[in-house]
Motif scaffolding. Structure first.
Motif, PDB file in Angstrom:
ATOM      1  N   LYS A 159       2.111   3.702  -2.989  1.00 43.96           N
ATOM      2  CA  LYS A 159       1.156   4.330  -3.611  1.00 43.96           C
ATOM      3  C   LYS A 159      -0.150   3.330  -3.595  1.00 43.96           C
ATOM      4  N   LYS A 160       0.065   1.985  -3.625  1.00 40.05           N
ATOM      5  CA  LYS A 160      -0.929   0.948  -3.483  1.00 40.05           C
ATOM      6  C   LYS A 160      -1.672   1.005  -2.134  1.00 40.05           C
ATOM      7  N   GLN A 162      -1.728   3.659  -0.067  1.00 45.18           N
ATOM      8  CA  GLN A 162      -2.611   4.676   0.080  1.00 45.18           C
ATOM      9  C   GLN A 162      -3.862   4.692  -0.657  1.00 45.18           C
ATOM     10  N   LYS A 163      -3.992   4.204  -1.843  1.00 46.93           N
ATOM     11  CA  LYS A 163      -5.006   3.639  -2.763  1.00 46.93           C
ATOM     12  C   LYS A 163      -6.003   3.341  -1.928  1.00 46.93           C
ATOM     13  N   GLU A 164      -5.453   2.054  -1.253  1.00 51.63           N
ATOM     14  CA  GLU A 164      -6.403   1.236  -0.487  1.00 51.63           C
ATOM     15  C   GLU A 164      -7.146   1.705   0.746  1.00 51.63           C
ATOM     16  N   MET A 166      -7.824   5.075   1.054  1.00 52.87           N
ATOM     17  CA  MET A 166      -8.517   5.982   0.781  1.00 52.87           C
ATOM     18  C   MET A 166      -9.851   5.383   0.255  1.00 52.87           C
ATOM     19  N   GLN A 167      -9.728   3.934  -0.312  1.00 54.42           N
ATOM     20  CA  GLN A 167     -10.888   3.304  -0.771  1.00 54.42           C
ATOM     21  C   GLN A 167     -11.761   2.983   0.414  1.00 54.42           C
TER      22      GLN A 167
END
Length: 208
Positions: A159-160, A162-164, A166-167
């Protein structure tokens, strides 16, 4: 109960582990990790010995000395294999182990035979076995809880990441938008595209 052994043939040392009996082996089979490498004397009963790979490490990366330690541990913990010379020890990733309902406790097969490796052990080397036995530790583990904790950490990390990603994608989109906007702004004031009265054939100041 799980028995742990420390192999000091590499730096940093690595840990090998095996179950107390065939029922403990069954739990190790059920709740193993994708990073685990399974060792067993080929074609005869023996202990199930495991090595847990480090992040990014593959089964091909295991040093020969560590393979020999694991194989010697398997042989030493095999009633038949311990008495034999020139035995093969097979090893494969835990994910390649196949278990069916008809199999006895501790018995396994493989999903892909081509992913099973072998190491030949000519004879028992007491120096290796004694060195490993001196490091033996008995640890009571909830194997299911350990696996679930590992999976939870993996999900959190995914999740971390993926978030990075997307950012970074949003930042890249913003960068491209800004570059496109600047190009459009520059084109508005491109002298080669600008016109004057002279360009239109009207070079007089008289508008009448």
């Amino acid at each position: 109960m799980v028995f742990f052994f420390t192999s000091t043939v590499v730096d940093p040392p690595v840990r090998l582990f095996m179950g107390l009996d065939k029922y403990e082996n069954e739990d190790l089979i059920k709740w193993g990790w994708p990073e685990d490498v399974w060792f067993h004397v080929d074609k005869v009963s023996s202990a199930h010995v495991y090595l847990r790979l480090n992040p990014g490490q593959t089964i091909e990366d295991i040093p020969t000395a560590v393979l020999e330690d694991a194989a010697q541990l398997c042989k030493a913990n095999s009633i038949s294999g311990n008495k034999m010379n020139n035995v093969d020890v097979v090893y494969t990733l835990w994910s390649n182990l196949r278990k069916t309902a008809s199999m006895d406790a501790g018995q396994v097969a493989f999903h892909k035979d081509k992913e099973v490796y072998k190491i030949r052990i000519d004879k028992r080397i007491n120096e290796i076995v004694n060195r490993l036995n001196k490091t033996k530790e008995e640890v009571k583990l909830d194997l299911r809880a350990e696996r679930e904790k590992r999976d939870a950490l993996e999900r959190d990390q995914a999740k971390k990441e993926q978030k990075e990603r997307m950012q970074k994608e949003r930042e890249e989109q913003e960068r491209r938008k800004k570059e496109a906007s600047l190009r459009n702004y520059d084109n508005m004031f491109d002298a080669s595209k600008m016109t004057s009265n002279h360009d239109t054939g009207n070079d007089s100041d008289d508008f009448m």
